[in-house]
Scaffold this motif. Structure first.
Motif, PDB file in Angstrom:
ATOM      1  N   PRO A   1      -3.921 -46.573  12.341  1.00 34.12           N
ATOM      2  CA  PRO A   1      -3.606 -47.509  11.251  1.00 34.12           C
ATOM      3  C   PRO A   1      -4.737 -48.515  11.025  1.00 34.12           C
ATOM      4  O   PRO A   1      -5.355 -48.975  11.994  1.00 34.12           O
ATOM      5  CB  PRO A   1      -2.339 -48.211  11.742  1.00 34.12           C
ATOM      6  N   VAL A   2      -5.018 -48.809   9.767  1.00 31.40           N
ATOM      7  CA  VAL A   2      -6.043 -49.811   9.441  1.00 31.40           C
ATOM      8  C   VAL A   2      -5.445 -50.777   8.418  1.00 31.40           C
ATOM      9  O   VAL A   2      -6.108 -51.249   7.515  1.00 31.40           O
ATOM     10  CB  VAL A   2      -7.313 -49.131   8.863  1.00 31.40           C
TER      11      VAL A   2
ATOM     12  N   PRO B   1      -7.729 -41.708   7.191  1.00 36.73           N
ATOM     13  CA  PRO B   1      -7.455 -40.267   7.006  1.00 36.73           C
ATOM     14  C   PRO B   1      -8.063 -39.394   8.100  1.00 36.73           C
ATOM     15  O   PRO B   1      -7.513 -38.331   8.406  1.00 36.73           O
ATOM     16  CB  PRO B   1      -8.107 -39.947   5.656  1.00 36.73           C
ATOM     17  N   LYS B   2      -9.168 -39.852   8.704  1.00 36.60           N
ATOM     18  CA  LYS B   2      -9.809 -39.005   9.721  1.00 36.60           C
ATOM     19  C   LYS B   2      -9.202 -39.220  11.110  1.00 36.60           C
ATOM     20  O   LYS B   2      -8.779 -38.282  11.761  1.00 36.60           O
ATOM     21  CB  LYS B   2     -11.307 -39.311   9.772  1.00 36.60           C
TER      22      LYS B   2
ATOM     23  N   GLY C   1       1.519 -38.852  18.762  1.00 39.65           N
ATOM     24  CA  GLY C   1       0.501 -38.091  19.485  1.00 39.65           C
ATOM     25  C   GLY C   1      -0.814 -37.877  18.740  1.00 39.65           C
ATOM     26  O   GLY C   1      -1.594 -36.994  19.106  1.00 39.65           O
ATOM     27  N   TYR C   2      -1.078 -38.694  17.727  1.00 36.39           N
ATOM     28  CA  TYR C   2      -2.347 -38.532  16.999  1.00 36.39           C
ATOM     29  C   TYR C   2      -3.532 -39.014  17.843  1.00 36.39           C
ATOM     30  O   TYR C   2      -4.649 -38.581  17.666  1.00 36.39           O
ATOM     31  CB  TYR C   2      -2.322 -39.307  15.677  1.00 36.39           C
ATOM     32  N   TYR C   3      -3.258 -39.970  18.736  1.00 38.60           N
ATOM     33  CA  TYR C   3      -4.297 -40.475  19.656  1.00 38.60           C
ATOM     34  C   TYR C   3      -3.595 -41.088  20.862  1.00 38.60           C
ATOM     35  O   TYR C   3      -2.384 -41.279  20.847  1.00 38.60           O
ATOM     36  CB  TYR C   3      -5.202 -41.497  18.955  1.00 38.60           C
ATOM     37  N   LYS C   4      -4.400 -41.372  21.926  1.00 39.22           N
ATOM     38  CA  LYS C   4      -3.779 -41.935  23.138  1.00 39.22           C
ATOM     39  C   LYS C   4      -3.985 -43.430  23.219  1.00 39.22           C
ATOM     40  O   LYS C   4      -4.911 -43.963  22.690  1.00 39.22           O
ATOM     41  CB  LYS C   4      -4.362 -41.260  24.366  1.00 39.22           C
TER      42      LYS C   4
END
Lengths: 446, 298
Positions: free
Chosen positions: A242-243, A237-238, A443-446
């Protein structure tokens, strides 16, 4: 003096009227206004439709509900909303797709309207199931409010759980009392214990449980019974990474597949909601984790062999106590020319009187705690308290716009593992890579 | 003046039809081409922009598209072959004058009349592991319950079975019509020459039926390529992606994931591949039969 007496008389009349129990609240009139409402084909809608003439009498508003099958609903709604024609005025959308609808910015923010309802003493906002209001927030705004609250609960055969024979046998085998499971470990013990041949003909005729295994939504629901209590997640959530292939989820999926192949009736791999409900109604299974909206079917003696024999408790926990939240909310088209009339419809729909009336005329899921407390409703829905207790620790899936893609990837992976095309680890690893593509691409992370 | 009036009349007569055709067929077609060149997802209307051929390149790199293509052919080829063989066989049996055959003919055509969604629901009940009629018959001979739709290969086989049940009558109907239009003189000549029944079938009936069989094959091929309803109802593409055919995959992209641009690109790839395949099939099957009929005429 005369004037003071008249004033006191009028005041007394107003106060008296305000305190009269059951007095219907007054609604604003919008004579001649027509509202269009697009919703999924659902028994709750049939019940609501029965009461639309009453709403028209109160407000002058004519509401037309158009139902679509689930398979094409979202696409139809999104196209209509994006087109900017202002039609439909209202949409009934899935709690799971709050993110997808939210990103389109086509639904009217309802924050001020919700505050208005909160300040309306007659409305009694606190009586609504809060999770089904909060769930419809996207980022910083309220884009809808629940009106079909769907939540999980545990339903079990009281006649089996209270049988002295089974109780002593269970205690001897597992070292603790037979009772509705409070943890998934106990749940697995119970389903294993009850999977048996009861008439001695060499064939298993009672199964521990039955669940829903079709792609994508059904199997997603079923797996969360393991994943959430075990402490697993799909998306952090933070960080929004994906986990899904965590050790916890591998263990959860392994246990889930074990349960499906060993303690569920043959054919479960193809089961949908209807099939798992039928398995319980036929008396083929001992315990089940299912949605509240199906419980009315279990308690109907004309449809169910186990009516009156069932007990209800909240869903089991394990590492954490967590369950899946579902349901349908109602939102107003930002381009609608009848926004105020649409708000009046929502106010009426969620009012105490309508919630009770709809429930008594065939609705499957009341939105108010007080409705569950009504004597007639409590008799028809003995699962109410368990269902509401579960709701308190239930959460919807990740409220991100990418959820349709996440659901499809997760559903496929679970289905591949369940049908043994891949091992749980392989299925989760493959899904993890695809989820990473989706979240990184968004685009949540690179 | 006369020509002008004639032109005006033509315009009045043809205009409405042209307008309807344009608005219902050409405009959506052009719009879907435009969509396939964008990155339009219904859940992200603000992110819509022109991306050129990106969606087509994406499709070529999409392993699930290739898997769906393989799955489509795994279901299509056996269904088509069995339907043709059975259809021709049954049509030959029905092509004789015998008592009760008329009623039998009517009965055998019934599955074709049923809507595919109803067919799917009906077979879902028949395939049900616990109370399905197929498992009931199997239990009579002591066999255990079969989970028809639970495992990849069995699920594919189950879909093939449904298609054979529903579509073989179509082949029967076409071939039977073909058989009844064959010239009796050819058979008479064969009999005079002392041809056996097998030789008559091998050298007279089947070659003359070739164009008819080609038409049946073409119709079935096209129908199998776009087959969707029964798969949707029976398996939804599962278990896993075992029965996810091309049309099912395109549906998922467009209607479940709301990725309308990618779904449009996939549809065009599918359309071009289908046209190439069917044109090739028509060429393969039609050419020799023309030579045959030419020879027959002389």
């Amino acid at each position: 003096m005369k004037r003071a007496l008249s004033l006191a008389f009028v005041l007394a009349l107003v106060l008296g009227a305000a305190c009269t129990p059951g007095l219907a609240r007054s609604y604003r009139r919008f004579d001649g206004v027509k509202l269009e409402f697009i919703m999924v084909d659902d028994p709750q809608v049939y019940a609501i439709r029965k009461h639309l003439p009453e709403f028209k009498k109160l407000t002058g508003i004519d509401v037309t509900i158009t139902e679509y099958p689930l398979s094409s609903l979202m696409e139809k709604q999104l196209l209509s909303l994006i087109s900017g024609t202002g039609k439909p005025d209202l949409v009934g959308f899935d709690l799971w797709f709050v993110g997808a609808f939210g990103r389109t910015d086509t639904l009217l923010p309802l924050d001020s309207f919700i505050n208005e309802l909160k300040n309306d003493r007659d409305f009694d906002f606190a009586d609504l199931l809060s999770r089904h209001v909060e769930g419809y927030r996207y980022k910083d705004r309220q884009i809808g409010v629940g009106f079909i609250p769907v939540q999980m609960l545990q339903v079990y055969r009281k006649d089996l759980f209270e049988s002295p024979k089974y109780r002593s046998e269970f205690k001897a085998k597992y070292g603790y009392d037979l009772k509705p499971p409070e943890t998934m470990k106990q749940f697995m013990d119970v389903v294993k214990f009850f999977t048996r041949d009861t008439d001695g003909d060499g064939k298993i005729d009672l199964w521990g449980t039955a669940t829903q295994m079709q792609r994508d939504d059904p199997i997603y629901c079923a797996f969360t019974h393991f994943m959430y209590p075990y402490g697993g997640e799909i998306i952090d959530p933070k960080t929004k990474r994906p986990v899904f292939n965590s050790k916890t989820n591998v263990r959860a999926l392994t246990d889930f597949v074990t349960m499906v192949h060993n303690y569920c009736p043959p054919g479960t791999l193809g089961y949908g909601w209807g099939d798992m409900t039928a398995a319980m109604q036929k008396g083929d299974v001992a315990i089940q984790l299912n949605w509240n909206v199906f419980m009315g079917e279990y308690e109907d003696p004309s449809k169910s062999k186990v009516a009156g024999k069932l007990g209800y408790t909240p869903t089991p926990g394990e590492v954490t106590k967590r369950s899946l939240l579902g349901g349908w909310g109602i939102g107003i088209n930002k381009q609608s020319r009848n926004k105020e009339a649409a708000k009046e419809f929502i106010r009426w729909l969620l009012s105490k009187e309508t919630d009770l009336a709809v429930t008594l005329s065939g609705g499957a899921a009341p939105m108010r705690v007080s409705t569950y407390k009504n004597a007639e409703v409590a008799k028809r829905f003995p699962h109410g308290p368990a269902s509401n207790l579960t709701a308190a620790y239930s959460t919807p899936p990740p409220p991100v716009p990418e959820f349709p893609a996440i659901l499809e990837i997760v559903g496929l992976a679970l289905s591949e593992a369940a049908s043994k095309q891949k091992s749980p680890k392989e299925a989760l690893d493959d899904a993890q890579a695809k989820l990473d593509d989706v979240m990184r691409g968004a685009g949540y992370y690179k | 003046m006369e020509t002008r009036r004639r032109r005006l009349l033509l315009l009045v007569l043809v205009g409405p039809a042209t307008l309807i055709l344009l608005s219902t067929s050409i405009v959506p077609l052009v719009y879907s081409v435009l969509l396939s060149l964008q990155n339009y997802n219904l859940t992200d209307p603000f992110g819509r922009r022109f991306v050129g051929l990106y969606q087509f390149v994406r499709a070529l790199r999409d392993p699930r598209l290739w898997q769906a293509t393989v799955t489509t052919f795994q279901i299509l080829v056996p269904s088509l072959v069995i339907e043709l063989v059975l259809g021709i066989g049954i049509a030959l049996l029905l092509n004789r004058k015998s008592r009760g055959l008329k009623a039998f003919r009517a009965c055998i055509l019934l599955p074709m009349m049923v809507t595919p969604v109803v067919v799917g629901l009906m077979w879902a009940l028949m395939y049900n592991t616990n109370f399905g009629i197929l498992n009931y018959f199997l239990s009579l001979v002591g066999a255990g319950a079969v989970e028809w739709l639970a495992y990849p290969n069995l699920a594919k086989l189950s879909l093939i079975l449904v298609d054979i049940w529903q579509s073989t009558p179509f082949v029967v109907l076409i071939v039977l019509a073909g058989l009844q239009s064959l010239p009796p003189l050819a058979y008479l000549a064969a009999r005079v020459d002392g041809a056996t029944r097998w030789q008559t079938l091998r050298y007279i009936t089947l070659p003359m039926l070739r164009p008819i069989i080609a038409v049946a094959t073409l119709f079935r091929l096209l129908s199998l390529l776009v087959s969707f309803d029964v798969i949707y109802v029976l398996t939804g593409g599962g278990p896993g992606s075992a029965t996810e055919t091309l049309s099912m995959y395109i549906y998922k992209q467009g209607f479940v994931l709301c990725d309308v641009s990618y779904a449009s690109a996939l549809s065009y790839i599918f359309l071009v591949a289908s046209i190439v395949a069917t044109t090739r099939l028509v060429k393969l099957t039609a050419a020799p039969s023309q030579q045959y009929s030419g020879g027959g005429a002389s």
